[in-house]
Design a protein around this motif. Sequence first.
Motif, PDB file in Angstrom:
ATOM      1  N   SER A 187      34.705  39.209  85.977  1.00  0.00           N
ATOM      2  CA  SER A 187      33.933  40.515  86.228  1.00  0.00           C
ATOM      3  C   SER A 187      33.266  40.911  84.941  1.00  0.00           C
ATOM      4  N   ALA A 188      33.549  40.163  83.772  1.00  0.00           N
ATOM      5  CA  ALA A 188      32.919  40.776  82.634  1.00  0.00           C
ATOM      6  C   ALA A 188      31.690  40.024  82.208  1.00  0.00           C
ATOM      7  N   VAL A 189      31.056  39.220  83.359  1.00  0.00           N
ATOM      8  CA  VAL A 189      29.967  38.281  83.080  1.00  0.00           C
ATOM      9  C   VAL A 189      29.023  39.193  83.296  1.00  0.00           C
ATOM     10  N   PRO A 190      27.823  39.367  82.520  1.00  0.00           N
ATOM     11  CA  PRO A 190      26.815  40.470  82.744  1.00  0.00           C
ATOM     12  C   PRO A 190      26.013  39.865  83.884  1.00  0.00           C
ATOM     13  N   VAL A 191      25.377  40.832  84.691  1.00  0.00           N
ATOM     14  CA  VAL A 191      24.551  40.574  85.873  1.00  0.00           C
ATOM     15  C   VAL A 191      23.235  41.115  85.573  1.00  0.00           C
ATOM     16  N   PRO A 192      22.104  40.281  85.794  1.00  0.00           N
ATOM     17  CA  PRO A 192      20.670  40.874  85.254  1.00  0.00           C
ATOM     18  C   PRO A 192      20.223  41.994  86.154  1.00  0.00           C
ATOM     19  N   ASP A 193      20.769  42.037  87.593  1.00  0.00           N
ATOM     20  CA  ASP A 193      20.531  43.121  88.467  1.00  0.00           C
ATOM     21  C   ASP A 193      21.134  44.221  88.168  1.00  0.00           C
ATOM     22  N   PRO A 194      20.708  45.406  87.763  1.00  0.00           N
ATOM     23  CA  PRO A 194      21.190  46.667  87.365  1.00  0.00           C
ATOM     24  C   PRO A 194      21.869  47.255  88.591  1.00  0.00           C
ATOM     25  N   ARG A 238      25.949  47.905  88.899  1.00  0.00           N
ATOM     26  CA  ARG A 238      26.541  49.277  89.328  1.00  0.00           C
ATOM     27  C   ARG A 238      27.730  49.005  90.464  1.00  0.00           C
ATOM     28  N   LYS A 239      27.359  48.091  91.264  1.00  0.00           N
ATOM     29  CA  LYS A 239      28.196  48.099  92.611  1.00  0.00           C
ATOM     30  C   LYS A 239      29.403  47.099  92.116  1.00  0.00           C
ATOM     31  N   ARG A 240      29.456  46.420  90.979  1.00  0.00           N
ATOM     32  CA  ARG A 240      30.454  45.688  90.671  1.00  0.00           C
ATOM     33  C   ARG A 240      31.886  46.156  90.216  1.00  0.00           C
ATOM     34  N   GLN A 241      33.043  45.906  90.578  1.00  0.00           N
ATOM     35  CA  GLN A 241      34.243  46.573  90.101  1.00  0.00           C
ATOM     36  C   GLN A 241      34.649  45.619  88.853  1.00  0.00           C
ATOM     37  N   ARG A 242      34.552  46.247  87.707  1.00  0.00           N
ATOM     38  CA  ARG A 242      35.126  45.692  86.205  1.00  0.00           C
ATOM     39  C   ARG A 242      36.690  45.693  86.356  1.00  0.00           C
ATOM     40  N   ILE A 243      37.221  44.597  85.996  1.00  0.00           N
ATOM     41  CA  ILE A 243      38.630  44.488  85.620  1.00  0.00           C
ATOM     42  C   ILE A 243      39.072  44.686  84.345  1.00  0.00           C
ATOM     43  N   LEU A 244      39.635  45.401  83.856  1.00  0.00           N
ATOM     44  CA  LEU A 244      39.983  45.738  82.407  1.00  0.00           C
ATOM     45  C   LEU A 244      41.407  45.231  82.091  1.00  0.00           C
ATOM     46  N   LEU A 245      41.725  44.320  81.448  1.00  0.00           N
ATOM     47  CA  LEU A 245      43.019  44.216  81.047  1.00  0.00           C
ATOM     48  C   LEU A 245      43.490  45.050  80.043  1.00  0.00           C
ATOM     49  N   GLU A 246      44.882  45.526  80.360  1.00  0.00           N
ATOM     50  CA  GLU A 246      45.655  46.336  79.264  1.00  0.00           C
ATOM     51  C   GLU A 246      46.463  45.250  78.273  1.00  0.00           C
ATOM     52  N   GLY A 247      46.719  45.905  77.121  1.00  0.00           N
ATOM     53  CA  GLY A 247      47.400  45.058  76.249  1.00  0.00           C
ATOM     54  C   GLY A 247      46.766  44.053  75.250  1.00  0.00           C
ATOM     55  N   ASP A 248      47.397  43.409  74.378  1.00  0.00           N
ATOM     56  CA  ASP A 248      46.856  42.569  73.601  1.00  0.00           C
ATOM     57  C   ASP A 248      47.310  40.996  73.995  1.00  0.00           C
TER      58      ASP A 248
END
Length: 332
Positions: free
Chosen positions: A261-268, A272-282
């Motif tokens: 989900s963190a891989v950049p997509v060249p199509d804006p 915008r439609k992609r769901q980014r998964i953010l991991l919590e903690g270290d």
Amino acid sequence: MTTETNVLLQVRNLKKYFPIYKGLVFSRHVNDVKAVDDVSFDVFRGETLGLVGETGCGKTTVGRTVLRLYEPTEGQVLFDGVDLMSLRENDMRRFRRRMQMIFQDPYASLNPRMTVGSIISAPLDVHTSLGQAQKRERVQELLRIVGLNPDFVNRYPHEFSGGQRQRIGIARALAINPDLIVCDEPISSLDVSIQAQVVNLLEELQDQLGLTYIFIAHDLSMVRHISDRMAVMYLGKIMELANRDEIYLNPLHPYTQALMSAVPVPDPLRARKRQRILLEGDLPSPVNPPAGCRFNTRCPLADERCRQEPPLYRELKPGHFVACHYAERFLT
């Protein structure tokens, strides 16, 4: 894992622990850094296996341990059916001509006091009995292969750019016609335009010479471009291994899903439609990794079973291995 005859490298239950000692006079062993902890995978002839993961997850240690630049703590490495861990130093030296490494930093991996010709011919000095004229001819041939002027043999590393230095490192790795090359983040310190040149060169050489690569990198887009299969590591263990497109389009492990989900997509519009998964903690310490699943402290799906029981590394689909109790949820 597989019984196919085209397997070049088999790694089984590989572990590499770095001991921690305490005390200046009477030092004692108090703990270990579990850099690589029970890793298994195969590498097929002529393929590129991409090895990805966060900094400190053990990717480079895997590559160096496979080549026995680090002695393993436990495990087995079979190269063309021969157990490398059982070989003595003299026998291992004969096998080293079939296994080489391209190092990460082209500025630190070349001796500044040696000419390019001496650097590239060093493997020839160790593993062959060629005369000086033959060595010079071979070095010039290698420089041509990697796209450099063969007349550069008497120049020193400081006279070259980063991309040119990495090409010199590639020429050194190719000097004795190896079967396997471990590429340890060979493009991470280079400009983007130079990265593409080096990756294209590696692909061309693979086609021409039938090389097999273990390609270690952080750039997931570049790994997808060059790899046939990908292994995702986290805190010393492989979380998932599959075909590169399968990993990108249908990841079965929550950690792999977060990475993709963190891989950049060249199509804006798509971005915008992609769901980014953010991991919590270290990232936990490899000195005291979590019990159960290594990823349980940051996984959004973790439950009590994940915190107590390590998941099996299993094949859920043909060629698709994953270490997660609940990976079936994501099967399509």
